[in-house]
Motif scaffolding. Structure first.
Motif, PDB file in Angstrom:
ATOM      1  N   ARG A  83       0.835  -1.218   0.000  1.00 45.11           N
ATOM      2  CA  ARG A  83       0.000   0.000   0.000  1.00 45.11           C
ATOM      3  C   ARG A  83       0.862   1.258   0.000  1.00 45.11           C
ATOM      4  NH1 ARG A  83      -4.283  -2.562   3.894  1.00 45.11           N
ATOM      5  NH2 ARG A  83      -5.872  -3.071   2.341  1.00 45.11           N
ATOM      6  N   GLU A  84       1.885   1.247   0.829  1.00 38.53           N
ATOM      7  CA  GLU A  84       2.777   2.404   0.889  1.00 38.53           C
ATOM      8  C   GLU A  84       3.539   2.587  -0.426  1.00 38.53           C
ATOM      9  OE1 GLU A  84       5.191   2.419   4.448  1.00 38.53           O
ATOM     10  OE2 GLU A  84       3.456   1.885   5.675  1.00 38.53           O
ATOM     11  N   TRP A  85       3.902   1.494  -1.075  1.00 36.28           N
ATOM     12  CA  TRP A  85       4.586   1.570  -2.362  1.00 36.28           C
ATOM     13  C   TRP A  85       3.690   2.217  -3.413  1.00 36.28           C
ATOM     14  CZ3 TRP A  85       9.423   1.290  -3.833  1.00 36.28           C
ATOM     15  CH2 TRP A  85       9.735   1.073  -5.168  1.00 36.28           C
ATOM     16  N   LEU A  86       2.398   1.898  -3.358  1.00 38.95           N
ATOM     17  CA  LEU A  86       1.466   2.436  -4.354  1.00 38.95           C
ATOM     18  C   LEU A  86       1.263   3.941  -4.232  1.00 38.95           C
ATOM     19  CD1 LEU A  86      -1.213  -0.377  -4.508  1.00 38.95           C
ATOM     20  CD2 LEU A  86       0.412   0.284  -6.295  1.00 38.95           C
ATOM     21  N   VAL A  87       1.328   4.473  -3.036  1.00 42.23           N
ATOM     22  CA  VAL A  87       1.099   5.916  -2.869  1.00 42.23           C
ATOM     23  C   VAL A  87       2.396   6.721  -2.915  1.00 42.23           C
ATOM     24  CG1 VAL A  87      -1.055   5.578  -1.593  1.00 42.23           C
ATOM     25  CG2 VAL A  87       1.102   5.834  -0.338  1.00 42.23           C
ATOM     26  N   LEU A  88       3.505   6.047  -3.009  1.00 49.00           N
ATOM     27  CA  LEU A  88       4.818   6.679  -3.025  1.00 49.00           C
ATOM     28  C   LEU A  88       5.058   7.401  -4.350  1.00 49.00           C
ATOM     29  CD1 LEU A  88       7.507   6.834  -1.408  1.00 49.00           C
ATOM     30  CD2 LEU A  88       8.182   4.751  -2.583  1.00 49.00           C
ATOM     31  N   ASP A  89       5.621   8.596  -4.268  1.00 50.76           N
ATOM     32  CA  ASP A  89       6.062   9.304  -5.468  1.00 50.76           C
ATOM     33  C   ASP A  89       7.444   8.748  -5.825  1.00 50.76           C
ATOM     34  OD1 ASP A  89       7.002  10.982  -7.435  1.00 50.76           O
ATOM     35  OD2 ASP A  89       6.673  12.837  -6.307  1.00 50.76           O
TER      36      ASP A  89
END
Length: 112
Positions: A83-89
């Motif tokens: 999930r954190e990877w998906l929202v990461l720029d």
């Protein structure tokens, strides 16, 4: 294929795999694919953060393999990391470094 294209293709593929970790039937199996995609020679030699990403997913899959009684907790962490990877720029180097540092700390992994 240029280095930029290799990295762009890898990042898109890693986002697809992250969605599969979250929504698929077998997060562990998909996590193995994340490791495999990250360890490909062209990715590893062109994407500055490939080593850090590989180590995170390696630690998460090792968790399942070495402590099967904690599989549910390991899978929860896989989903959170995805999930954190998906929202990461991914174009913000400092943000990617913070992500890597955060997960390395959570998983008790030494430096990148």
């Amino acid at each position: 294929m240029s280095d930029d294209e290799i990295v762009s293709d890898y990042l898109e593929h890693s986002r697809r795999l992250a969605r599969e970790v979250i929504h698929g039937d077998d997060p562990y199996a998909t996590a193995l694919y994340v490791m495999g995609a990250t360890s490909e020679v062209d990715v590893f030699s062109t994407y500055d953060h490939a080593g850090g990403v590989y180590v995170i997913w390696g630690a998460l899959t090792d968790w399942v393999e070495l402590r099967p009684h904690e599989e549910n907790l390991a899978v929860q962490h896989m989903v959170a990391a995805a999930r954190e990877w998906l929202v990461l720029d991914h174009h913000d180097d400092a943000a990617v470094r913070r992500y890597l540092d955060h997960w390395h700390e959570i998983l008790g992994i030494g430096g990148r």
